[in-house]
Design a protein around this motif. Sequence first.
Motif, PDB file in Angstrom:
ATOM      1  N   HIS A  79     -45.820 109.313 -55.934  1.00 51.69           N
ATOM      2  CA  HIS A  79     -46.054 107.939 -56.376  1.00 51.69           C
ATOM      3  C   HIS A  79     -46.926 107.189 -55.377  1.00 51.69           C
ATOM      4  N   PHE A  80     -47.462 106.077 -55.826  1.00 47.38           N
ATOM      5  CA  PHE A  80     -48.362 105.255 -55.007  1.00 47.38           C
ATOM      6  C   PHE A  80     -47.915 103.816 -55.168  1.00 47.38           C
ATOM      7  N   ILE A  81     -47.719 103.125 -54.044  1.00 51.95           N
ATOM      8  CA  ILE A  81     -47.285 101.721 -54.088  1.00 51.95           C
ATOM      9  C   ILE A  81     -48.463 100.831 -53.670  1.00 51.95           C
ATOM     10  N   ILE A  82     -48.993 100.066 -54.610  1.00 50.82           N
ATOM     11  CA  ILE A  82     -50.099  99.158 -54.310  1.00 50.82           C
ATOM     12  C   ILE A  82     -49.583  98.039 -53.408  1.00 50.82           C
ATOM     13  N   ASP A  83     -50.229  97.863 -52.265  1.00 47.13           N
ATOM     14  CA  ASP A  83     -49.757  96.885 -51.286  1.00 47.13           C
ATOM     15  C   ASP A  83     -50.964  96.293 -50.581  1.00 47.13           C
ATOM     16  N   PRO A  84     -51.164  94.993 -50.574  1.00 43.20           N
ATOM     17  CA  PRO A  84     -50.330  93.964 -51.188  1.00 43.20           C
ATOM     18  C   PRO A  84     -50.391  93.990 -52.720  1.00 43.20           C
ATOM     19  N   ALA A  85     -49.335  93.465 -53.354  1.00 41.50           N
ATOM     20  CA  ALA A  85     -49.310  93.350 -54.804  1.00 41.50           C
ATOM     21  C   ALA A  85     -50.275  92.242 -55.243  1.00 41.50           C
ATOM     22  N   GLY A  86     -50.691  92.289 -56.495  1.00 40.69           N
ATOM     23  CA  GLY A  86     -51.460  91.167 -57.052  1.00 40.69           C
ATOM     24  C   GLY A  86     -52.950  91.412 -57.154  1.00 40.69           C
ATOM     25  N   GLU A  87     -53.632  90.404 -57.671  1.00 40.12           N
ATOM     26  CA  GLU A  87     -55.073  90.467 -57.951  1.00 40.12           C
ATOM     27  C   GLU A  87     -55.894  90.929 -56.756  1.00 40.12           C
ATOM     28  N   VAL A  88     -55.445  90.579 -55.550  1.00 41.81           N
ATOM     29  CA  VAL A  88     -56.217  90.898 -54.351  1.00 41.81           C
ATOM     30  C   VAL A  88     -56.448  92.413 -54.210  1.00 41.81           C
ATOM     31  N   SER A  89     -55.544  93.206 -54.805  1.00 40.31           N
ATOM     32  CA  SER A  89     -55.693  94.668 -54.727  1.00 40.31           C
ATOM     33  C   SER A  89     -56.335  95.264 -55.978  1.00 40.31           C
ATOM     34  N   LYS A  90     -56.698  94.408 -56.940  1.00 32.58           N
ATOM     35  CA  LYS A  90     -57.243  94.930 -58.200  1.00 32.58           C
ATOM     36  C   LYS A  90     -58.735  95.187 -58.050  1.00 32.58           C
ATOM     37  N   ASN A  91     -59.052  96.206 -57.254  1.00 30.59           N
ATOM     38  CA  ASN A  91     -60.466  96.495 -57.028  1.00 30.59           C
ATOM     39  C   ASN A  91     -60.689  98.000 -56.978  1.00 30.59           C
ATOM     40  N   ILE A  92     -61.944  98.389 -56.913  1.00 37.63           N
ATOM     41  CA  ILE A  92     -62.293  99.805 -57.019  1.00 37.63           C
ATOM     42  C   ILE A  92     -61.783 100.602 -55.816  1.00 37.63           C
ATOM     43  N   SER A  93     -61.644  99.957 -54.643  1.00 41.30           N
ATOM     44  CA  SER A  93     -61.134 100.691 -53.469  1.00 41.30           C
ATOM     45  C   SER A  93     -59.702 101.161 -53.710  1.00 41.30           C
ATOM     46  N   THR A  94     -58.897 100.314 -54.348  1.00 37.81           N
ATOM     47  CA  THR A  94     -57.522 100.721 -54.656  1.00 37.81           C
ATOM     48  C   THR A  94     -57.530 101.928 -55.592  1.00 37.81           C
ATOM     49  N   VAL A  95     -58.433 101.897 -56.577  1.00 33.20           N
ATOM     50  CA  VAL A  95     -58.510 103.014 -57.523  1.00 33.20           C
ATOM     51  C   VAL A  95     -58.895 104.307 -56.803  1.00 33.20           C
ATOM     52  N   ILE A  96     -59.839 104.219 -55.885  1.00 29.01           N
ATOM     53  CA  ILE A  96     -60.248 105.410 -55.128  1.00 29.01           C
ATOM     54  C   ILE A  96     -59.061 105.947 -54.323  1.00 29.01           C
ATOM     55  N   ALA A  97     -58.316 105.044 -53.687  1.00 28.36           N
ATOM     56  CA  ALA A  97     -57.153 105.483 -52.901  1.00 28.36           C
ATOM     57  C   ALA A  97     -56.112 106.160 -53.801  1.00 28.36           C
ATOM     58  N   ILE A  98     -55.913 105.618 -54.996  1.00 32.16           N
ATOM     59  CA  ILE A  98     -54.937 106.200 -55.929  1.00 32.16           C
ATOM     60  C   ILE A  98     -55.370 107.600 -56.348  1.00 32.16           C
ATOM     61  N   ILE A  99     -56.657 107.733 -56.700  1.00 33.02           N
ATOM     62  CA  ILE A  99     -57.128 109.033 -57.188  1.00 33.02           C
ATOM     63  C   ILE A  99     -57.097 110.073 -56.073  1.00 33.02           C
ATOM     64  N   GLU A 100     -57.433 109.668 -54.867  1.00 41.52           N
ATOM     65  CA  GLU A 100     -57.354 110.639 -53.767  1.00 41.52           C
ATOM     66  C   GLU A 100     -55.895 111.002 -53.482  1.00 41.52           C
ATOM     67  N   SER A 101     -54.985 110.063 -53.685  1.00 40.72           N
ATOM     68  CA  SER A 101     -53.573 110.396 -53.488  1.00 40.72           C
ATOM     69  C   SER A 101     -53.081 111.362 -54.579  1.00 40.72           C
ATOM     70  N   MET A 102     -53.622 111.234 -55.794  1.00 41.77           N
ATOM     71  CA  MET A 102     -53.289 112.196 -56.854  1.00 41.77           C
ATOM     72  C   MET A 102     -53.820 113.586 -56.498  1.00 41.77           C
ATOM     73  N   GLU A 103     -55.039 113.623 -55.959  1.00 43.60           N
ATOM     74  CA  GLU A 103     -55.597 114.917 -55.567  1.00 43.60           C
ATOM     75  C   GLU A 103     -54.783 115.554 -54.447  1.00 43.60           C
ATOM     76  N   LYS A 104     -54.362 114.717 -53.479  1.00 43.67           N
ATOM     77  CA  LYS A 104     -53.587 115.263 -52.353  1.00 43.67           C
ATOM     78  C   LYS A 104     -52.243 115.806 -52.819  1.00 43.67           C
ATOM     79  N   ALA A 105     -51.734 115.261 -53.931  1.00 45.01           N
ATOM     80  CA  ALA A 105     -50.479 115.775 -54.497  1.00 45.01           C
ATOM     81  C   ALA A 105     -50.752 116.979 -55.414  1.00 45.01           C
ATOM     82  N   PHE A 106     -51.990 117.515 -55.371  1.00 45.49           N
ATOM     83  CA  PHE A 106     -52.393 118.682 -56.165  1.00 45.49           C
ATOM     84  C   PHE A 106     -52.210 118.468 -57.659  1.00 45.49           C
ATOM     85  N   LEU A 107     -52.396 117.225 -58.112  1.00 45.09           N
ATOM     86  CA  LEU A 107     -52.278 116.960 -59.543  1.00 45.09           C
ATOM     87  C   LEU A 107     -53.598 117.298 -60.232  1.00 45.09           C
TER      88      LEU A 107
END
Lengths: 368, 368
Positions: free
Chosen positions: B68-96
């Motif tokens: 799982h991935f916990i977006i931090d800080p919560a809210g609009e401030v994290s609603k950007n492409i960098s957060t998405v990149i971090a999420i996708i790389e975390s999915m890759e690291k989990a071998f998904l």
Amino acid sequence: MLMTEIEVKVPESPSDSYKVRIGSGMLGQILSKVEDDFGSRGLFVLTDSNVANAGHLEKLLAGKSVPHFIIDPAGEVSKNISTVIAIIESMEKAFLGRDTVVVALGGGTVGDIGAFAASIFKRGVPVVQIPTTTVSQADSSIGGKSGVDSSLSKNAFGTFWHPSAVYVDVETLKTLDDRQYRAGLVESVKHALIADSEYFEFFESNIDAILSRDMEVLSKIAKKNCAIKASVVEQDPTEKNMRRMLNYGHTIGHAVESASGFDLLHGEAVAVGIIGAAIIENKMMLSDGERIGRIRSLLEKLSVPVKIPAGLDRAKLLEAIRRDKKAVQGWPNFVLLSDIGKVYCTEGQYAVKVQQQVVEQTLDELAT
Amino acid sequence: MLMTEIEVKVPESPSDSYKVRIGSGMLGQILSKVEDDFGSRGLFVLTDSNVANAGHLEKLLAGKSVPHFIIDPAGEVSKNISTVIAIIESMEKAFLGRDTVVVALGGGTVGDIGAFAASIFKRGVPVVQIPTTTVSQADSSIGGKSGVDSSLSKNAFGTFWHPSAVYVDVETLKTLDDRQYRAGLVESVKHALIADSEYFEFFESNIDAILSRDMEVLSKIAKKNCAIKASVVEQDPTEKNMRRMLNYGHTIGHAVESASGFDLLHGEAVAVGIIGAAIIENKMMLSDGERIGRIRSLLEKLSVPVKIPAGLDRAKLLEAIRRDKKAVQGWPNFVLLSDIGKVYCTEGQYAVKVQQQVVEQTLDELAT
């Protein structure tokens, strides 16, 4: 504008069907045609420094003032999410909105990046593909796959996003460097092998005209490629089964490409993979034994490798085969031929199990 | 698991139709249900620090070990492409791989980010939405819009990506802070106003139970919201016309939200926008004059603003209305009511022209 039109149907969404228009020397007329077809939408042109330096961007723009982005450096090294972010911010800076059409002029990398950027810009805008290389004209501009790499793997980011139109101007091939030109033709040979024995014979009989870049012969090849790819993609747009046949030669091919550290071009590695598949076919009694000679002879005339390059790490190669993105439980299935122009299909499957031992023996034979 | 099911049809692609399941206290059973429904696919859970701190992530995981991935800080401030990149790389690291299901647990921001990440991960994987706020349960979890912001504008990156399933557990609303809770209900009031006068009366009669977060009443509201949103989205999935009615109160609302520098919550700004629309309706003779009183009275009971906050820059506000993303030639069309529960529709259009002067007078009245 003298062009042949081929329609690519998208069965799950008929309104997404599109036309591939093939001609020679019509680059300067395409933007006007796109403007006519899309009404008052704003255009945005994407290309790379190689294509711009070859003069194709200037020809395409034909004096029009259209916002554009030149990917620099050209090639795989720029096929990543940072490039996409830069492109989208450049579209925003040009005040482009949801009524934009992205026009991607270039090889497979430009096409993949352009389709991906278009698919995620303000929830998706149309993309028009103008492929300028043998490999993208034969292969990557049709089919709706888009993608860019993450820092960890290839095409980690991507979407299915069909082009709204494809324009193939074979004259753009004139400026392509010789190695790229020859390697790209391997995808055309692959199309012949999986779908059309007469097309394979055309290749054998016209190899000199092909190598001297005769425009008429290249137009014929472009048409054949589009018709074959369109037919396969139409029947299986999201790669549930039949579309896998386009992967012929690619299982070993991708592994060789990756284990070479991308020293080999994609088409060069696929040439090795095609010979690999042919060896497996021999071992599995799917061939009369003569087929491999014809294929090897044609590929040799294209001056692409038909053997694994000396010094390639054997363990790396096997590891890359195991990590194949289509692998199931750590081992990929293989697409094989039952004849030239015909994919071996058993129990309705176009990709079949091959024992690891058979693949290992094949790698040995491919290396000597 | 006691749940009500509502099916959302996706007409352009029937196989993408999905179910919204509404219940109370079933969070801990959802992942097992998702595993049953999706076979052996790998799960990946996305949430944010607020939702995790409220204990909902732990309840959802129910002891299972799921990446799982916990977006931090919560809210609009994290609603950007960098957060998405971090999420996708975390999915890759989990071998998904391509056989992943993304489960998005949280409010609208988590839902938008989760749907976008799922839509571009290896050319698209399913997303299951578990909205945990009044606004996301009413609105953003259904409809298939995804998006994140660029450094220049909101939702510059985005796709249409329908969820494969939505689970609404109204018990998650218990931990929501009071201001968020009340503001989110404005989207429910909007649904009543555009589609269902009885639902509006239900709101009027049950306001105390709603404010005390009575689970039974909240379940009823969740069902009504889903049914209304599903019906509109089904009829116009890509917002060609009818879906615009969901934009009721949003034209002035978005402008107020933006001109306040996002000091106002989305729902609070929409409340002001709904009163704005009601004033316009009076001016355009689309109302008996009494309607606005009923609407204002209900919104006041929700303790949301019904006036433009003092000190808001008037020029900024007009500029924001001009820059409305649905504006045509620099001026947006407005969704208006002909009655409670009924959108004014003329010449087949659900969004209609309103003179700039009328809007300016309305802004004056809204500010005093």
